[in-house]
Each structure stands twice: as structure tokens, then as C-alpha cells.
Design a protein around this motif. Structure first.
Motif, PDB file in Angstrom:
ATOM      1  N   ASP A  58      47.000   7.643  60.848  1.00 13.84           N
ATOM      2  CA  ASP A  58      46.620   7.938  59.461  1.00 13.84           C
ATOM      3  C   ASP A  58      47.279   6.898  58.546  1.00 13.84           C
ATOM      4  OD1 ASP A  58      46.015   8.930  56.968  1.00 13.84           O
ATOM      5  OD2 ASP A  58      46.380  11.020  57.519  1.00 13.84           O
ATOM      6  N   GLN A  59      46.498   5.939  58.058  1.00 13.19           N
ATOM      7  CA  GLN A  59      47.030   4.832  57.274  1.00 13.19           C
ATOM      8  C   GLN A  59      47.390   5.233  55.852  1.00 13.19           C
ATOM      9  OE1 GLN A  59      44.117   1.739  57.509  1.00 13.19           O
ATOM     10  NE2 GLN A  59      44.299   1.481  59.746  1.00 13.19           N
ATOM     11  N   SER A  60      46.998   6.432  55.449  1.00 11.56           N
ATOM     12  CA  SER A  60      47.330   6.858  54.079  1.00 11.56           C
ATOM     13  C   SER A  60      48.760   7.348  53.971  1.00 11.56           C
ATOM     14  CB  SER A  60      46.366   7.967  53.636  1.00 11.56           C
ATOM     15  OG  SER A  60      46.585   9.140  54.390  1.00 11.56           O
ATOM     16  N   LEU A  61      49.444   7.529  55.109  1.00  6.78           N
ATOM     17  CA  LEU A  61      50.799   8.067  55.112  1.00  6.78           C
ATOM     18  C   LEU A  61      51.806   6.932  55.286  1.00  6.78           C
ATOM     19  CD1 LEU A  61      50.299  11.182  57.428  1.00  6.78           C
ATOM     20  CD2 LEU A  61      50.379  11.161  54.931  1.00  6.78           C
ATOM     21  N   THR A  62      52.922   7.079  54.588  1.00  6.08           N
ATOM     22  CA  THR A  62      54.030   6.136  54.774  1.00  6.08           C
ATOM     23  C   THR A  62      54.827   6.561  55.992  1.00  6.08           C
ATOM     24  OG1 THR A  62      55.549   7.431  53.419  1.00  6.08           O
ATOM     25  CG2 THR A  62      54.156   5.827  52.276  1.00  6.08           C
ATOM     26  N   ASP A  63      55.734   5.688  56.438  1.00  7.26           N
ATOM     27  CA  ASP A  63      56.581   6.037  57.589  1.00  7.26           C
ATOM     28  C   ASP A  63      57.418   7.269  57.303  1.00  7.26           C
ATOM     29  OD1 ASP A  63      55.563   3.924  58.940  1.00  7.26           O
ATOM     30  OD2 ASP A  63      57.266   2.569  58.526  1.00  7.26           O
ATOM     31  N   ARG A  64      57.927   7.359  56.019  1.00  3.98           N
ATOM     32  CA  ARG A  64      58.735   8.525  55.654  1.00  3.98           C
ATOM     33  C   ARG A  64      57.895   9.816  55.720  1.00  3.98           C
ATOM     34  NH1 ARG A  64      63.026  11.360  56.157  1.00  3.98           N
ATOM     35  NH2 ARG A  64      63.529  12.689  54.339  1.00  3.98           N
ATOM     36  N   GLN A  65      56.666   9.746  55.232  1.00  4.68           N
ATOM     37  CA  GLN A  65      55.793  10.927  55.264  1.00  4.68           C
ATOM     38  C   GLN A  65      55.471  11.320  56.708  1.00  4.68           C
ATOM     39  OE1 GLN A  65      52.693   9.293  52.777  1.00  4.68           O
ATOM     40  NE2 GLN A  65      53.235  10.645  51.057  1.00  4.68           N
ATOM     41  N   ARG A  66      55.272  10.287  57.544  1.00  7.75           N
ATOM     42  CA  ARG A  66      55.017  10.613  58.961  1.00  7.75           C
ATOM     43  C   ARG A  66      56.219  11.319  59.581  1.00  7.75           C
ATOM     44  NH1 ARG A  66      52.868   5.227  58.959  1.00  7.75           N
ATOM     45  NH2 ARG A  66      50.579   5.244  59.086  1.00  7.75           N
ATOM     46  N   GLU A  67      57.429  10.854  59.212  1.00 10.60           N
ATOM     47  CA  GLU A  67      58.636  11.481  59.755  1.00 10.60           C
ATOM     48  C   GLU A  67      58.743  12.928  59.276  1.00 10.60           C
ATOM     49  OE1 GLU A  67      63.473  10.826  59.561  1.00 10.60           O
ATOM     50  OE2 GLU A  67      62.135   9.138  59.120  1.00 10.60           O
ATOM     51  N   ILE A  68      58.428  13.162  57.994  1.00  9.47           N
ATOM     52  CA  ILE A  68      58.489  14.526  57.442  1.00  9.47           C
ATOM     53  C   ILE A  68      57.474  15.429  58.141  1.00  9.47           C
ATOM     54  CG2 ILE A  68      58.049  15.911  55.379  1.00  9.47           C
ATOM     55  CD1 ILE A  68      59.175  13.564  53.736  1.00  9.47           C
ATOM     56  N   GLU A  69      56.257  14.922  58.332  1.00 16.97           N
ATOM     57  CA  GLU A  69      55.232  15.721  58.991  1.00 16.97           C
ATOM     58  C   GLU A  69      55.615  16.046  60.435  1.00 16.97           C
ATOM     59  OE1 GLU A  69      52.643  17.199  57.902  1.00 16.97           O
ATOM     60  OE2 GLU A  69      52.710  16.420  55.848  1.00 16.97           O
ATOM     61  N   ALA A  70      56.187  15.088  61.138  1.00 18.51           N
ATOM     62  CA  ALA A  70      56.616  15.329  62.515  1.00 18.51           C
ATOM     63  C   ALA A  70      57.711  16.385  62.562  1.00 18.51           C
ATOM     64  CB  ALA A  70      57.100  14.023  63.156  1.00 18.51           C
ATOM     65  N   GLU A  71      58.670  16.298  61.592  1.00 17.64           N
ATOM     66  CA  GLU A  71      59.744  17.294  61.539  1.00 17.64           C
ATOM     67  C   GLU A  71      59.180  18.683  61.244  1.00 17.64           C
ATOM     68  OE1 GLU A  71      63.332  18.957  61.938  1.00 17.64           O
ATOM     69  OE2 GLU A  71      62.816  16.871  62.391  1.00 17.64           O
ATOM     70  N   ARG A  72      58.222  18.723  60.336  1.00 19.59           N
ATOM     71  CA  ARG A  72      57.609  20.018  60.010  1.00 19.59           C
ATOM     72  C   ARG A  72      56.912  20.619  61.237  1.00 19.59           C
ATOM     73  NH1 ARG A  72      52.989  21.681  59.587  1.00 19.59           N
ATOM     74  NH2 ARG A  72      52.146  19.568  59.769  1.00 19.59           N
ATOM     75  N   ALA A  73      56.208  19.797  62.015  1.00 19.18           N
ATOM     76  CA  ALA A  73      55.531  20.274  63.223  1.00 19.18           C
ATOM     77  C   ALA A  73      56.535  20.812  64.229  1.00 19.18           C
ATOM     78  CB  ALA A  73      54.698  19.152  63.849  1.00 19.18           C
ATOM     79  N   ARG A  74      57.701  20.089  64.344  1.00 20.70           N
ATOM     80  CA  ARG A  74      58.730  20.561  65.270  1.00 20.70           C
ATOM     81  C   ARG A  74      59.304  21.903  64.808  1.00 20.70           C
ATOM     82  NH1 ARG A  74      59.860  14.923  65.616  1.00 20.70           N
ATOM     83  NH2 ARG A  74      61.382  15.073  63.887  1.00 20.70           N
ATOM     84  N   ALA A  75      59.486  22.068  63.499  1.00 20.57           N
ATOM     85  CA  ALA A  75      60.034  23.318  62.966  1.00 20.57           C
ATOM     86  C   ALA A  75      59.073  24.487  63.221  1.00 20.57           C
ATOM     87  CB  ALA A  75      60.308  23.169  61.469  1.00 20.57           C
ATOM     88  N   GLU A  76      57.771  24.224  63.014  1.00 21.85           N
ATOM     89  CA  GLU A  76      56.786  25.279  63.269  1.00 21.85           C
ATOM     90  C   GLU A  76      56.777  25.673  64.736  1.00 21.85           C
ATOM     91  OE1 GLU A  76      53.072  23.877  61.882  1.00 21.85           O
ATOM     92  OE2 GLU A  76      53.510  24.213  59.742  1.00 21.85           O
ATOM     93  N   ALA A  77      56.870  24.667  65.615  1.00 25.82           N
ATOM     94  CA  ALA A  77      56.892  24.963  67.051  1.00 25.82           C
ATOM     95  C   ALA A  77      58.142  25.766  67.411  1.00 25.82           C
ATOM     96  CB  ALA A  77      56.845  23.665  67.854  1.00 25.82           C
ATOM     97  N   ALA A  78      59.310  25.384  66.803  1.00 26.80           N
ATOM     98  CA  ALA A  78      60.548  26.106  67.075  1.00 26.80           C
ATOM     99  C   ALA A  78      60.453  27.547  66.579  1.00 26.80           C
ATOM    100  CB  ALA A  78      61.732  25.383  66.426  1.00 26.80           C
TER     101      ALA A  78
END
Length: 947
Positions: free
Chosen positions: A832-852
Motif C-alpha cells: 500500500d503506497q499511500s502509507l508511510t513506514d511509520r503508519q505501516r509499523e502502527i498498523e502491524a502493531e495494531r494487528a498484533r494487539a488484536e491477535a493477542a
């Protein structure tokens, strides 16, 4: 019965009509039914296959329509086998409407539907000839509404589908493992070129339970078109394959209808009439509505519980929102109840259809006979019949000198003017051994009257007095009421002829001797606990019942004859002494001669009016007394004896006698207890499985719901066990039952999880198809694609959450599914080219939190599930202890009542002895009564807690 036409085509119209005579036969079947229907092309051996299933060389006539054959089930004696043979169809165009209707009838009536074809060319082609299956969802529906999900609702009520592929080239590897053929069947059903409307696809969609059997040619010479070979000429491999097929077919569950209710013949007959009427008018068959109407009109289910308003528990899941996808619901595997196989029943009474009871006999049979070498032996046919009687038995035996009219008196007791026990008209003894006649009790519903006619005692032609003693001993041991039959008067000579009573201590033991052995007096003192009631029938009595100038009763006459006489040698007084001691419950009847001497030779031919009134009046009182007062046969401790137990008792005693040992009551009861308690465990497990089949609809929404079903089934199983088991003092067999039920609970939980998991996976598979299609097409590989992917995935999850009846694995299966999609989510996120690296990191962390968070929630659910299972173990333990305590209290009351009766009878005898001045014997009796009182006052044994 022979096969009869059930449904026949009306000439030139294509319509079908039902044969009323065949319906009458069906309505006579009150037991659960196993219904097997065969359908297929002409000339493929369908009738031959059904004949083999019936165990017959040739039966079905190979005629148009549907023919029915009703038979006893060969392995389930309390159920019936119904075979349906249907006319075959040809390659040429014929009356497709008629054949389609016959196919629909076969499917709806059967519990196992057999499609029979030859192995000619591609098997797929043979399956594709079953074009009639495509009409099934159109003609038959479960509910009128929600027709879009009719196919998977219909699949939950259709029979097992068995494909028999005939004349396959012999191959020893084919039948080594039958399960291997199922893969071949699935391959035939999953051909990629099949359309959704092809017969293969329809079979796969509508019949979840499928099986394939290969058969080589039945003829050893492999010839086609020849008449079927006799059994001894059949190909060995065909016989082996047929054995596999029969084992599978006969092990299936009985026929059920909507709501998973087992049905009987009356329901099936009414159901058939209604379906034929609907088909003839081209109206759809609405199963739920039809079954409900039949139930309201009186065609009730033979087994089961009231139907749910929309068709029973398994169909409550049909009422889902039309916004939800159509997800096929896995069909719950049927539970086959355990059954105790019993021998075939010979000489059954001719009664109205459906009213015959096991053990009812047209005529008497010899139960115990003398072998050629003079030893006693059991007649296996009679024994099998007796052991088939599951009802409590009232056992009346008659003994006495030969040629004294014993058999005629028993025939009067059986209510038979003619027939019955055979009468002799010469000076020779006629009855040999012990003959048995089982009849429905005339006054006690649910009881069987067992009459035992014994060989006449004292026959001068026998020359073996030992045989007489054992015949008399067996009559005492097996009966609940013993009738002693004699002629003339009760005088010293008559008492001396009853010397067999004085020898009982030599031929019966009550208990197994301990280290120091047991004295005869110790054993004989306990005879009163289990000896039968004693009735003396005095025949051809001509005296006046008067004593010292006053009239006396028949009972007073007997008691006066049994009085001890002062100064009389004790040896001469022994028969009186032992009659009073062993048989404290005594009754007497005196009979005049039934007819003039010239008519006695044809006594069983005389009408009632030709008999003497002075015989008829006491005979009527005698029969009335026996019918009203003869008690149910019991074992020490009050356990009720059934025909099965009585047969086992006879086996135990005859084996002991043949081996030269003295029959021991305690040993016999302990041996019976082991047999009965093992059977009680099996019966209880069968009750559990039957209850489970009626109650369980998997998957359940919660563990608690499932455990409540298990608890109800376990409670009923325990009741069945407690009703049959006895002398399980160490709770050995109850522990066996508990272990089996614990295993059943674990199996039930596993099946519930599997059913839930299968359903959830099917739901997710259907709901995720659109999402996966978009991933494959690259729809999310654009700027903003990740958010769109998350939105679509959340929408899919929300739809999944709204689908009802997913069961207890809903969260776990969803978690596994989302885990499997994490790689896809990460790939979409990274592209997804509309996201910055920081936004990608936040989204990945959010996905991990939901899974946890989901993992934590799952962990809590697992912990709650474990706690519920532990609580159910405690509940199960308490249920076992509670029912065991109630059983022990009931046994204690029965034993106490038995001891009180024995004490009262001993007290009466003691009073008689004291009145006559026999103080020595009265003192010995007092010691026996004191021992009995001490036994009655012993503290209760505490409940041995089942682990």
C-alpha cells in the motif's frame, strides 16, 4: 411372511397405488424398523441382493412396482427388518414419471438406500444414470419456506446412500479394507466436468453418509445372465463381499423421520399413503408439515419425544435470516444402540399382529430331559425361548407320583380345555423330564406365567430313584410355587411317599462352606428364605372334611395331617417335620374325581358340562388362588427373576448336578449376578446412546448445553443399570459403567467440537470466497488497498458472527482462519503506497494487539470449558452416589421384608410346637430366630463411593 406388492403402477396411467394388504402388514410392526430399499437398472441382480440380505435363496418375484418383505431383524431381536425391492429401469425411454416417483418413495421410506449397478465401462456413467436424483429437491422439501436452503435441510433427513457395484473382476485386494472404496466413491462424485445439476453432484450434496461396495460375479464360473447359483456354489469372494455388506447394512440405525424420531410400521404405512397421494397430484412433499399432521391425527412415533414446532431439535437451525449464506450443515453421525443378541424364538403363540411377546408359546416344550446315558440335559430350543423372556416370571411347578393327573391340573391352570400338557391314559408314566409352558399372566400385566410339569415320581419302570430326587429338587429350586399332587388322602403312606423332602438337605446347599465347613442344620434353617410356597392338591378325595364332629377347612385338614404325634418314632415323623420347616407357607385343595372312571381316558376331550361339579368348584378356587397369590419368582435379597435369569438358573443347576456336585444357591446367585451385571452395563450404555440419539443435535452452542444433554442421558442409563443389576457389592460393575460413560462424554465432546469446527470452516470458506477472489485479482494492490482489505475482512467477520449455530469452536476456528490470512494482510500492507513506514509499523502493531486479544479471549474460554468439565465430573460422581444410595436402601427394605416374613413364619411354627409339647424343637427354632433377629439389626453398610 412372503414378499407382497406394496406399491404398484396403475396400467396405462403412470399413477401409483398402494396395496391395502401390504399396509396392514406394515401396521402390525410395532417395533423400530430397519428399512432397506434397492433401486437401479434392470438385470443388475437387485432382487438377488435383497434375497441374500434376507438370508433366503429366492424370495422377491422381480415384478413391477415396489415389493415389501417384513422379517425379524437377524441381530436386533427387538427390531424389524423391512426390505423394499423396486422394479428396474432400462436404457430406453420409458415412463420417467413413474420411475421418478418410485425413486422418491424408496428414498423417503428407507433408512439405507441401495443403488445397484453393474460395473460396465466407466463407473461414472453408471452413476449418471441415476437422473431421478435431480428431481428430489423439487419434489421433497423439509419446510415450505426458506426453499433456498432446502438441499442441505433435506440432506439431514435422507437415508444412507450405498452404491453396490456388481460383477467387478475378482481382486483379493478390493475387500481387504472396505474404507478404501469410499475414496473411490468420492472420486466418482467429484469429477471436475460435472455440472451442479449432474446426478453425481446431487448425490454428493444430498447424501452426506455414503458407502461403496464392490461385488464380483456371484457365480464361480463368472457367467452372466444365468440363474443365481445355490449358496454352496457361490464364488467365495462374493460370499465374503456379501458378508461385509450385510454387516454394514444390519448395523445401521433404525428408520427415523423429521426430528430424528424412530418410527414404527403404523407411522410408515400412513406416511406412505400420504406421499403417494401427494405425488399422484404432483404436489410437493413437505416433510415437516406431513409428519406433524400424522402425529396430530394419531400416527404417533413409537419412540421419542414431542416434535419441536418447526420439526425437532436438529431442524431448529433452519430458521436463519435470508441474509445469511446457505451453508451445508454436517449430518450428525447416528449412534447405533448396543443390543444383546438373543436366540431365535421357536413355537411362538398365534396372536394378533404386533401383540406377540417373547416367550409366549403355542404349546409346552421339554425344558430338561434325560440324555441317552441317563444324565439330565437342557433342551436348547426351550432354553433359548425361556431366556428370551425379559419380563418377571411367576413360576408354578407341579410334582407328585406318576399317573395322578398332574398335567391335567396344569392345563386347567393354563386355561386350556384342549391341548397343552400331554395326558397319558395308561399305567405308564407319560411326562418325561420337566416340561415348560410360558404364557401371558392372566392377572398381572407385564408378567409371564411359567408352568413346569415334572416327570412322575416313583415310576417302577425307571429303576433309578436318583433321577426322581433331582427332578423334585429342580422343581423346588426353579419354582416360586410348588404344587404337590397326590391321590386319595393325606395319610402316613402319602407322607412316606413324600420322602424326597427329607433328602433336600443332601441335594441343596444355601451357602458356600467356610473354612470349618457348614452343618446341615445351618443350611436347612435358611431354606425358608428361598423355598417356594407349597400347595398340596389331593385328588380323588372322597372323605368328609370333618374333625371331632366339626367341619374343617382344607388348610386345617393339611395342618392336622402334619401335626407331630407324641410317642411316634422321629424317623416316621421326618416328612412332617421338614414340610413344616422348609415350607412354612402352605395351602391345601381337595378335588373329587373329575369324571366317571370310564371317561378318564378321554378327559381332555370332555366338555365342561360333563365334568363333576365337585371337581370344578375346587378346581376354580385352585386356579384363582394360584393366579392371585402365586408370587413373582425372586432370589434371596428380593431381586426379581426374569425369564432370562430363570434360564440361567436352570443351566447352573443342571451343570452342577451333571458334575456330581450339590447345587449351591449362593454360588448360583453370584454367577447370575456376574452375568446380569455385565448385561446391565451393556443395557445402560445402550440406553445412553438411544437417549443421546434422540436428544443431541450437534453442534451445541455451549459446553454447558452439551453437558446437560450428557447428564440427562447418563441419568437414564444409571436408572436402567440400577433396575437390572444386583449384588454388585463392591460396585465393580457400576465403576465399569462410569468409566464407559466418562468415555462417552469425552467422545461426545470431541464429536461436538468436530461438528462445530466443520460447520465454522464451511461458513468461513463460503464467506471468504469473495475476499480471496479480490486478493487474487490484485484489487487491494492499490493506494488505500490495506484499509479496504481490513474493511472487507471486518465485514466478513461480522457476517460470520451473525451466522447462528456455529457451536463452541466458533472463536477458535475464526482465530485460526485469521492467522492463516496474516501473511496476505502483511503483503497488502507492504504494497500500500499511500502509507508511510511509520503508519505501516502502527498498523502491524495494531494487528498484533488484536491477535493477542483474541488469543487471551480464547484462553479464557478454554479455562471456562475446563472448569465446566470438572464441575460435570463432580455432578456425575454425585449422581452415581445418589442412585447407588437409593438402590441400597431399596435392597435393604426388600431384604428386611423377606427376613420379617421368615421370622413370622418361624414364630407361627414355634407356637404350634409349644402347644403340642415339643419344647426341644421349639428351642432350636428359637435359636434360629435369634440369629435372624441379629442379622436384621446389623448396621447398614456404608456406600462405597464410586471413583
Amino acid at each position: 411372511m412372503e414378499p407382497v406388492c406394496l406399491v404398484e403402477p396403475v396400467p396405462s396411467s403412470g399413477a401409483l397405488r398402494v396395496n391395502p394388504a401390504a399396509l396392514g402388514l406394515l401396521r402390525g410392526l410395532t417395533r423400530p424398523l430397519h428399512v432397506f430399499a434397492v433401486f437401479g437398472p434392470c438385470g443388475t441382480g437387485k432382487s438377488f441382493l435383497m434375497d441374500r440380505l434376507a438370508g433366503q435363496g429366492e424370495g422377491f418375484p422381480r415384478s413391477p412396482g415396489i415389493w415389501v418383505w417384513c422379517l425379524p431383524h437377524p441381530t436386533q431381536p427387538d427390531q424389524a427388518l423391512v426390505l423394499l425391492d423396486t422394479e428396474g429401469f432400462t436404457e430406453q425411454e420409458g415412463d420417467e414419471t413413474k420411475l421418478s416417483r418410485l425413486f422418491v418413495l424408496d428414498v423417503l421410506l428407507s433408512s439405507v438406500f441401495v443403488y445397484n449397478t453393474r460395473s460396465e465401462g466407466d463407473p461414472q456413467r453408471q452413476l449418471d444414470r441415476l437422473t431421478y436424483v435431480r428431481d428430489l429437491p423439487r419434489v421433497v422439501r423439509v419446510l415450505d419456506e426458506f426453499s433456498w436452503e432446502n438441499s442441505f435441510l433435506l440432506s439431514s433427513v435422507l437415508p444412507d446412500f450405498v452404491w453396490c457395484l456388481r460383477d467387478v473382476a475378482p481382486d483379493p485386494c478390493l475387500d481387504e479394507v472396505l474404507e478404501a472404496t469410499d475414496h473411490e466413491l468420492d472420486s466418482a462424485l467429484s469429477s471436475p466436468q460435472d455440472s451442479e445439476d449432474s446426478p453425481s453432484s446431487c448425490v454428493q450434496r444430498l447424501f452426506p453418509c455414503r458407502k461403496l461396495f464392490h461385488f464380483c460375479s456371484p457365480r464361480a464360473d463368472g457367467g452372466h445372465g444365468k440363474p443365481p447359483a445355490p449358496t454352496d456354489q457361490l464364488h467365495p469372494m462374493f460370499q465374503e463381499q456379501m458378508g461385509h455388506f450385510k454387516d454394514y447394512a444390519l448395523s445401521r440405525s433404525p428408520k427415523t423421520m423429521v426430528g430424528n424420531r424412530v418410527v414404527d410400521g403404523a407411522f410408515l404405512a400412513d406416511f406412505l399413503e400420504r406421499v403417494v397421494d401427494l405425488l399422484s397430484r404432483d404436489e410437493p412433499v413437505l416433510l415437516n408439515e406431513l409428519c406433524s399432521d400424522l402425529q396430530q391425527e394419531g400416527s404417533v412415533y413409537s419412540v421419542g419425544y414431542p416434535m419441536d414446532p418447526i420439526g425437532g431439535a436438529p431442524l431448529r437451525r433452519a430458521a436463519v435470516s435470508t441474509a445469511q449464506p446457505s451453508v451445508p450443515e454436517p449430518k450428525m453421525e447416528r449412534v447405533v444402540p448396543l443390543q444383546v443378541s438373543r436366540p431365535a424364538l421357536p413355537v411362538l403363540a398365534k396372536v394378533a399382529p404386533g401383540t406377540a411377546q417373547p416367550g409366549a408359546m403355542e404349546e409346552p416344550m421339554c425344558l430338561i430331559e434325560n440324555s441317552p446315558d441317563g444324565e439330565l440335559q437342557l433342551n436348547q430350543r426351550a432354553l433359548a425361548l425361556l431366556q428370551s423372556v425379559s419380563q418377571p416370571v411367576v413360576v408354578v411347578a407341579i410334582a407328585g407320583l406318576y399317573r395322578t393327573g398332574k398335567s391335567y391340573l396344569l392345563n386347567r391352570l393354563a386355561g386350556k380345555d384342549r391341548g397343552g400338557f400331554s395326558l397319558g391314559a395308561t399305567v405308564q408314566s407319560h411326562t418325561k423330564g420337566i416340561w415348560m409352558w410360558c404364557l401371558p399372566h392372566p392377572r398381572r400385566a407385564g408378567h409371564t406365567l411359567v408352568l413346569l410339569d415334572t416327570e412322575g415320581l416313583g415310576d417302577v419302570e425307571k429303576g433309578d430313584a436318583k433321577n426322581d430326587v433331582w427332578i423334585f429338587t429342580l422343581a423346588v429350586l426353579l419354582s416360586g410355587t410348588l404344587v404337590y399332587n397326590s391321590l386319595g388322602t393325606i395319610d402316613q403312606r402319602a407322607l412316606e411317599q413324600l420322602h424326597y423332602v427329607t433328602e433336600l438337605t443332601e441335594h441343596i446347599k444355601v451357602k458356600v462352606a467356610g473354612e470349618g465347613g457348614r452343618q446341615k442344620g445351618e443350611d436347612s434353617a435358611e431354606f425358608v428364605h428361598f423355598f417356594p410356597a407349597f400347595v398340596w392338591a389331593v385328588r380323588d378325595f372322597t372323605l368328609q372334611l370333618e374333625l371331632d364332629g366339626r367341619e374343617i377347612t382344607e388348610d386345617e385338614y393339611l395342618e392336622n395331617a402334619l401335626k407331630r404325634r407324641q410317642g411316634q418314632p422321629e424317623k416316621l415323623d421326618l416328612p412332617k417335620k421338614y414340610l413344616r420347616q422348609y415350607f412354612p407357607s402352605r395351602k391345601c385343595f381337595v378335588f373329587d374325581r373329575p369324571a366317571p372312571r370310564c371317561d378318564l381316558a378321554r378327559l381332555d376331550e370332555l366338555p365342561e358340562a360333563a365334568l363333576s361339579p365337585d371337581f370344578l368348584e375346587p378346581a376354580q378356587r385352585f386356579c384363582s388362588h394360584i393366579h392371585q397369590h402365586a408370587g413373582t419368582k425372586t432370589l434371596p435379597g428380593g431381586h426379581v427373576v426374569t425369564g432370562t435369569l430363570l434360564g440361567n438358573l436352570a443351566v447352573t443347576y443342571v451343570i452342577a448336578i451333571r458334575s456330581g456336585a450339590v447345587p449351591c444357591m449362593e454360588s448360583a446367585v453370584l454367577a447370575l449376578a456376574q452375568i446380569e451385571n455385565s448385561a446391565a452395563v451393556g443395557e445402560a450404555v445402550a440406553v445412553y446412546e438411544e437417549q443421546l440419539e434422540w436428544r443431541a443435535a450437534l453442534p451445541t452452542e455451549s459446553v454447558q448445553e452439551l453437558l446437560e444433554v450428557h447428564a440427562q442421558c447418563e441419568r437414564e442409563a444409571l436408572r436402567a443399570f440400577m433396575a437390572r443389576a444386583f449384588k454388585d457389592d463392591e460396585q465393580q460393575y457400576q465403576q465399569q459403567l462410569k468409566d464407559k460413560l466418562d468415555s462417552k462424554r469425552a467422545e461426545l465432546c470431541h464429536r461436538n467440537e468436530e461438528a462445530s469446527s466443520d460447520r465454522c470452516k464451511a461458513v468461513l470458506m463460503e464467506l471468504s470466497q469473495e475476499l480471496e477472489e479480490r486478493v487474487r485479482e490484485g484489487s487491494y494492490s492499490v493506494p488505500g488497498g490495506y484499509q479496504r482489505f481490513l474493511a472487507d475482512q471486518r465485514e466478513m467477520v461480522e457476517k460470520y458472527q451473525r451466522v447462528p449455530w456455529k457451536g463452541i469452536m466458533a472463536a477458535e476456528v475464526l482465530q485460526e482462519f485469521l492467522k492463516s490470512k496474516e501473511t496476505v494482510a502483511q503483503a497488502v500492507l507492504q504494497t500500500d503506497q499511500s502509507l508511510t513506514d511509520r503508519q505501516r509499523e502502527i498498523e502491524a502493531e495494531r494487528a498484533r494487539a488484536e491477535a493477542a486479544e483474541r488469543e487471551a479471549q480464547l484462553s479464557q474460554e478454554m479455562q471456562a470449558k475446563t472448569e465446566q468439565l470438572l464441575q460435570d465430573q463432580t455432578r456425575s460422581h454425585q449422581e452415581h452416589v445418589q442412585q447407588l444410595t437409593a438402590k441400597m436402601e431399596q435392597d435393604r427394605k426388600q431384604l428386611l421384608a423377606e427376613q420379617e416374613r421368615a421370622l413370622a413364619l418361624k414364630l407361627q411354627e414355634q407356637e404350634r410346637l409349644l402347644r403340642k409339647g415339643f419344647r426341644g424343637e421349639a428351642a432350636r427354632l428359637e435359636q434360629q430366630m435369634q440369629n435372624l433377629r441379629q442379622e436384621m439389626n446389623r448396621p447398614r453398610r456404608s456406600v462405597c463411593v464410586v471413583c
